[in-house]
Design a protein around this motif. Structure first.
Motif, mmCIF file in Angstrom:
data_model
loop_
_atom_site.group_PDB
_atom_site.id
_atom_site.type_symbol
_atom_site.label_atom_id
_atom_site.label_comp_id
_atom_site.label_asym_id
_atom_site.label_seq_id
_atom_site.Cartn_x
_atom_site.Cartn_y
_atom_site.Cartn_z
ATOM 1 N N TRP A 114 -69.398 -42.933 97.804
ATOM 2 C CA TRP A 114 -69.129 -43.386 96.389
ATOM 3 C C TRP A 114 -67.777 -42.986 95.979
ATOM 4 O O TRP A 114 -67.487 -41.891 96.182
ATOM 5 C CB TRP A 114 -70.229 -43.000 95.602
ATOM 6 N N ILE A 133 -68.355 -46.042 89.070
ATOM 7 C CA ILE A 133 -68.745 -45.261 90.423
ATOM 8 C C ILE A 133 -68.976 -46.558 91.657
ATOM 9 O O ILE A 133 -69.880 -47.698 91.182
ATOM 10 C CB ILE A 133 -69.831 -44.627 90.338
ATOM 11 N N LEU A 160 -72.951 -41.599 86.946
ATOM 12 C CA LEU A 160 -73.743 -40.900 88.137
ATOM 13 C C LEU A 160 -75.383 -40.962 87.979
ATOM 14 O O LEU A 160 -76.085 -41.373 88.874
ATOM 15 C CB LEU A 160 -73.232 -39.450 88.525
ATOM 16 N N PHE A 179 -69.437 -37.925 97.366
ATOM 17 C CA PHE A 179 -68.737 -38.625 95.921
ATOM 18 C C PHE A 179 -67.244 -38.397 95.824
ATOM 19 O O PHE A 179 -66.983 -37.121 95.956
ATOM 20 C CB PHE A 179 -69.712 -38.150 94.954
ATOM 21 N N THR A 196 -74.912 -33.295 91.340
ATOM 22 C CA THR A 196 -74.709 -33.472 92.736
ATOM 23 C C THR A 196 -75.374 -32.487 93.630
ATOM 24 O O THR A 196 -75.789 -32.942 94.733
ATOM 25 C CB THR A 196 -73.278 -33.594 92.883
ATOM 26 N N ASN A 203 -69.148 -33.274 97.308
ATOM 27 C CA ASN A 203 -68.139 -33.668 96.199
ATOM 28 C C ASN A 203 -66.850 -33.504 97.160
ATOM 29 O O ASN A 203 -66.407 -32.783 98.076
ATOM 30 C CB ASN A 203 -68.046 -32.716 95.164
#
Length: 289
Positions: A114, A133, A160, A179, A196, A203
């Motif tokens: 994403w 997103i 998110l 992400f 997350t 990340n």
């Protein structure tokens, strides 16, 4: 280790609690600076001659005074227009940075990556903020948020949460999903990282804007292909029109990179044809078909 840290606290004359409180305040200040600077870079690209004083009143950051804002921008080289290859990043001491996990990665399925970005919308002389997103494979906008401030709880966090909820409703597994974003403070805020971590999302951050090009392009598509053609006179109308634009983009707009299919159509056909049972259960797959 604990003994050594206690000795350190004693040597500088502060308690452990006071030390961590100061550190939290410092990190919060650095996060706010990063949030504001990432927006200033975007405004500067669209308005290369806008003065810092005018930009301050446009952005209206509630956590930073005018003088501090101007000093920060001057220190970051934002007095004049910056070109991509000369773009100066800020001093990131105490700021979290993640590796760019997209380098060399082949993106070949939905919910693998994403990508996200925050853009601004100028309405009646005031800036509002839109967070998107997008799934890097299908180009579906999986989550978005419209806000009056740049705070994490109004931008990246609700976007998110919305994206995750849509996956949970379809029993789609997002563990190990990447992400990817820029280095804005909203993407390494404590609450954002808790989310997350909870869903085992990895990340990833870019150093330069063009390393997050798909997310930046979606900003332009929604603003220039949809919102600019609507009559929008209030924040509430902006919310309605962004929701509407995202729906139209996802379900009806043909995409040149998706065999001229809409993002949702392309994604649904992928699930059906690839028998994507790893991420979608049988009931969800049948409904998509």
């Amino acid at each position: 280790m604990a003994y050594s840290l206690n000795k350190l606290y004693q040597s500088i004359g502060v308690s452990k609690q006071a030390f961590h409180q100061r550190m939290d305040r410092y990190l919060q200040e650095r996060s706010i600076e990063e949030q504001i600077l990432m927006l200033v870079y975007r405004v500067r690209e669209d308005h290369p001659t806008m003065g810092l004083r005018d930009m301050y009143f446009k952005i209206a950051p509630i956590d930073m005074g005018r003088d501090r804002f101007e000093i920060l921008c001057k220190e970051s080289g934002l007095m004049v227009e910056r070109t991509h290859n000369l773009r100066k990043t800020t001093d990131s001491s105490g700021v979290i940075r993640f590796d760019n996990l997209l380098i060399g990665l082949v993106i070949n399925k939905p919910n693998q990556v994403w990508q996200s970005d925050i853009t601004y919308f100028d309405l009646n002389g005031k800036f509002y903020y839109i967070t998107f997103i997008m799934d890097a494979f299908s180009r579906v906008i999986v989550g978005h948020a419209i806000s009056q401030r740049l705070k994490t709880e109004q931008t990246t966090l609700p976007a998110l949460q919305k994206a995750i909820k849509s996956c949970m409703d379809l029993n789609i597994c997002i563990h190990a999903l990447i992400f990817h974003s820029d280095g804005g403070g909203q993407y390494y805020d404590k609450d954002f990282l808790k989310l997350t971590e909870k869903y085992k999302i990895r990340n990833s951050m870019c150093q330069y804007p063009w390393e997050n090009g798909k997310a930046e392009r979606i900003n332009g598509i929604i603003k220039n292909n949809y919102l600019i053609h609507r009559v929008i006179n209030s924040f509430e109308q902006l919310q309605i029109e962004v929701d509407r634009s995202v729906f139209l983009y996802n379900t009806q707009k043909p995409h040149s990179k998706l065999q001229r299919k809409s993002p949702k159509q392309f994604e649904n056909e992928y699930f059906c044809m690839a028998n994507y049972t790893e991420h979608v259960n049988t009931d969800s797959k049948e409904s998509n078909c």
